[in-house]
Design a protein around this motif. Structure first.
Motif, mmCIF file in Angstrom:
data_model
loop_
_atom_site.group_PDB
_atom_site.id
_atom_site.type_symbol
_atom_site.label_atom_id
_atom_site.label_comp_id
_atom_site.label_asym_id
_atom_site.label_seq_id
_atom_site.Cartn_x
_atom_site.Cartn_y
_atom_site.Cartn_z
ATOM 1 N N LEU A 138 0.833 -1.197 0.000
ATOM 2 C CA LEU A 138 0.000 0.000 0.000
ATOM 3 C C LEU A 138 0.868 1.247 0.000
ATOM 4 O O LEU A 138 1.970 1.246 0.560
ATOM 5 C CB LEU A 138 -0.919 0.012 1.222
ATOM 6 C CG LEU A 138 -1.912 -1.140 1.355
ATOM 7 C CD1 LEU A 138 -2.677 -1.028 2.665
ATOM 8 C CD2 LEU A 138 -2.876 -1.178 0.185
ATOM 9 N N LEU A 139 0.354 2.316 -0.612
ATOM 10 C CA LEU A 139 1.047 3.601 -0.629
ATOM 11 C C LEU A 139 0.278 4.601 0.226
ATOM 12 O O LEU A 139 -0.940 4.490 0.398
ATOM 13 C CB LEU A 139 1.154 4.134 -2.067
ATOM 14 C CG LEU A 139 2.001 3.302 -3.030
ATOM 15 C CD1 LEU A 139 1.911 3.886 -4.433
ATOM 16 C CD2 LEU A 139 3.445 3.242 -2.563
ATOM 17 N N LYS A 140 1.001 5.594 0.730
ATOM 18 C CA LYS A 140 0.365 6.642 1.538
ATOM 19 C C LYS A 140 -0.263 7.686 0.617
ATOM 20 O O LYS A 140 0.328 8.081 -0.390
ATOM 21 C CB LYS A 140 1.380 7.295 2.460
ATOM 22 C CG LYS A 140 1.919 6.339 3.522
ATOM 23 C CD LYS A 140 2.827 7.061 4.474
ATOM 24 C CE LYS A 140 3.436 6.143 5.498
ATOM 25 N NZ LYS A 140 2.519 5.359 6.264
ATOM 26 N N GLY A 141 -1.469 8.107 0.992
ATOM 27 C CA GLY A 141 -2.167 9.098 0.194
ATOM 28 C C GLY A 141 -3.028 10.009 1.043
ATOM 29 O O GLY A 141 -3.071 9.888 2.267
ATOM 30 N N ILE A 142 -3.708 10.925 0.372
ATOM 31 C CA ILE A 142 -4.627 11.855 1.019
ATOM 32 C C ILE A 142 -5.983 11.688 0.359
ATOM 33 O O ILE A 142 -6.103 11.705 -0.873
ATOM 34 C CB ILE A 142 -4.132 13.312 0.879
ATOM 35 C CG1 ILE A 142 -2.779 13.468 1.584
ATOM 36 C CG2 ILE A 142 -5.156 14.293 1.432
ATOM 37 C CD1 ILE A 142 -2.122 14.803 1.340
ATOM 38 N N PHE A 143 -7.027 11.546 1.172
ATOM 39 C CA PHE A 143 -8.389 11.329 0.670
ATOM 40 C C PHE A 143 -8.962 12.624 0.105
ATOM 41 O O PHE A 143 -8.976 13.657 0.777
ATOM 42 C CB PHE A 143 -9.274 10.809 1.804
ATOM 43 C CG PHE A 143 -10.699 10.588 1.402
ATOM 44 C CD1 PHE A 143 -11.039 9.535 0.569
ATOM 45 C CD2 PHE A 143 -11.693 11.436 1.838
ATOM 46 C CE1 PHE A 143 -12.357 9.324 0.181
ATOM 47 C CE2 PHE A 143 -13.011 11.232 1.462
ATOM 48 C CZ PHE A 143 -13.339 10.177 0.636
ATOM 49 N N ASP A 162 -1.505 10.820 -4.148
ATOM 50 C CA ASP A 162 -0.327 10.202 -3.561
ATOM 51 C C ASP A 162 0.414 11.218 -2.695
ATOM 52 O O ASP A 162 0.668 12.349 -3.134
ATOM 53 C CB ASP A 162 0.581 9.682 -4.684
ATOM 54 C CG ASP A 162 1.742 8.898 -4.142
ATOM 55 O OD1 ASP A 162 2.795 9.514 -3.902
ATOM 56 O OD2 ASP A 162 1.591 7.671 -3.960
ATOM 57 N N GLN A 163 0.760 10.817 -1.482
ATOM 58 C CA GLN A 163 1.456 11.699 -0.539
ATOM 59 C C GLN A 163 2.793 12.163 -1.102
ATOM 60 O O GLN A 163 3.148 13.331 -1.009
ATOM 61 C CB GLN A 163 1.670 10.965 0.786
ATOM 62 C CG GLN A 163 2.367 11.801 1.847
ATOM 63 C CD GLN A 163 1.478 12.883 2.400
ATOM 64 O OE1 GLN A 163 0.363 12.611 2.816
ATOM 65 N NE2 GLN A 163 1.952 14.104 2.412
ATOM 66 N N GLU A 164 3.526 11.256 -1.715
ATOM 67 C CA GLU A 164 4.832 11.586 -2.288
ATOM 68 C C GLU A 164 4.692 12.614 -3.414
ATOM 69 O O GLU A 164 5.463 13.565 -3.496
ATOM 70 C CB GLU A 164 5.448 10.296 -2.852
ATOM 71 C CG GLU A 164 6.939 10.205 -2.740
ATOM 72 C CD GLU A 164 7.426 8.836 -3.192
ATOM 73 O OE1 GLU A 164 7.734 8.704 -4.407
ATOM 74 O OE2 GLU A 164 7.463 7.921 -2.357
ATOM 75 N N GLU A 165 3.683 12.419 -4.265
ATOM 76 C CA GLU A 165 3.477 13.339 -5.393
ATOM 77 C C GLU A 165 3.152 14.747 -4.912
ATOM 78 O O GLU A 165 3.646 15.726 -5.459
ATOM 79 C CB GLU A 165 2.344 12.839 -6.296
ATOM 80 C CG GLU A 165 2.740 11.716 -7.206
ATOM 81 C CD GLU A 165 1.594 11.281 -8.118
ATOM 82 O OE1 GLU A 165 0.685 12.105 -8.395
ATOM 83 O OE2 GLU A 165 1.611 10.130 -8.545
ATOM 84 N N ILE A 166 2.307 14.849 -3.896
ATOM 85 C CA ILE A 166 1.914 16.184 -3.434
ATOM 86 C C ILE A 166 3.084 16.873 -2.740
ATOM 87 O O ILE A 166 3.228 18.092 -2.829
ATOM 88 C CB ILE A 166 0.651 16.153 -2.549
ATOM 89 C CG1 ILE A 166 0.052 17.555 -2.482
ATOM 90 C CG2 ILE A 166 0.931 15.637 -1.167
ATOM 91 C CD1 ILE A 166 -1.335 17.625 -1.955
ATOM 92 N N ASN A 167 3.930 16.113 -2.077
ATOM 93 C CA ASN A 167 5.102 16.707 -1.420
ATOM 94 C C ASN A 167 6.108 17.242 -2.439
ATOM 95 O O ASN A 167 6.789 18.226 -2.181
ATOM 96 C CB ASN A 167 5.787 15.692 -0.509
ATOM 97 C CG ASN A 167 4.967 15.392 0.728
ATOM 98 O OD1 ASN A 167 4.071 16.143 1.104
ATOM 99 N ND2 ASN A 167 5.258 14.270 1.361
#
Length: 178
Positions: A138-143, A162-167
């Motif tokens: 699973l990957l970390k994300g934001i709903f 995706d959390q990584e993409e937004i960062n």
């Protein structure tokens, strides 16, 4: 006329309807033989019900954005999520949610606040490559909200980023919801 009656449901005949002064509503109400009042054009104070609904959406969306920590560039997705959550959670005067009234069943999905941290199952090759072969899947994300059919029904899918993409992104347009 048919669309309005379908929206209300076959057994529903309201005692009174309040609408804007549009010709479509006037014609539908007359054909359906419903009593109705209209607002006065260019006088927002005569359209209190609609104005209150607009205010509720603005305030709810602002609150969702503030609590999520996302910027106002995410306003559209926050508003869609707020409105959907309002329809599946808030009970109307007759004790049912708008979702149950419309679809004749309770919402069966998860109730998640806008901007909540979630984990999601990657589907694209690019996202799957982010997972370690021997690690978690699973990957970390934001709903961001619920994917809906035309007409308001839920598809069963959730919209996340995706959390990584937004960062790593400098612009909202660089982040693609999944």
């Amino acid at each position: 006329k048919k669309a309005f009656q379908r929206f209300l449901g076959p057994q529903t005949k309201p005692k009174h309807v309040y609408a804007d002064n549009s010709e479509e509503f006037k014609l539908s109400m007359t054909e359906l033989e419903y009593s109705h009042d209209t607002s006065t054009p260019h006088r927002p104070q005569t359209n209190g019900i609609a104005e209150r609904a607009v205010r509720r959406v603005k305030e709810g969306t602002s609150c969702a954005l503030h609590q999520s920590g996302l910027t106002d560039k995410w306003w559209v997705s926050a508003m869609k999520c707020y409105c959907f959550l309002h329809c599946i959670v808030t009970q109307m005067f007759h004790g049912k949610t708008a979702y149950k009234q419309r679809f004749k069943k309770e919402f069966a999905g998860p109730i998640i606040p806008y901007g909540a941290a979630v984990e999601y199952l990657p589907i694209t090759k690019k996202d799957k490559a982010k997972c370690h072969k021997l690690g978690g899947k699973l990957l970390k994300g934001i709903f961001l909200g619920y994917v809906q059919h035309a007409g308001g029904g839920w598809t069963g899918d959730l919209r996340v980023i995706d959390q990584e993409e937004i960062n790593e992104a400098t612009l909202v347009s660089e982040v693609y919801p999944k």
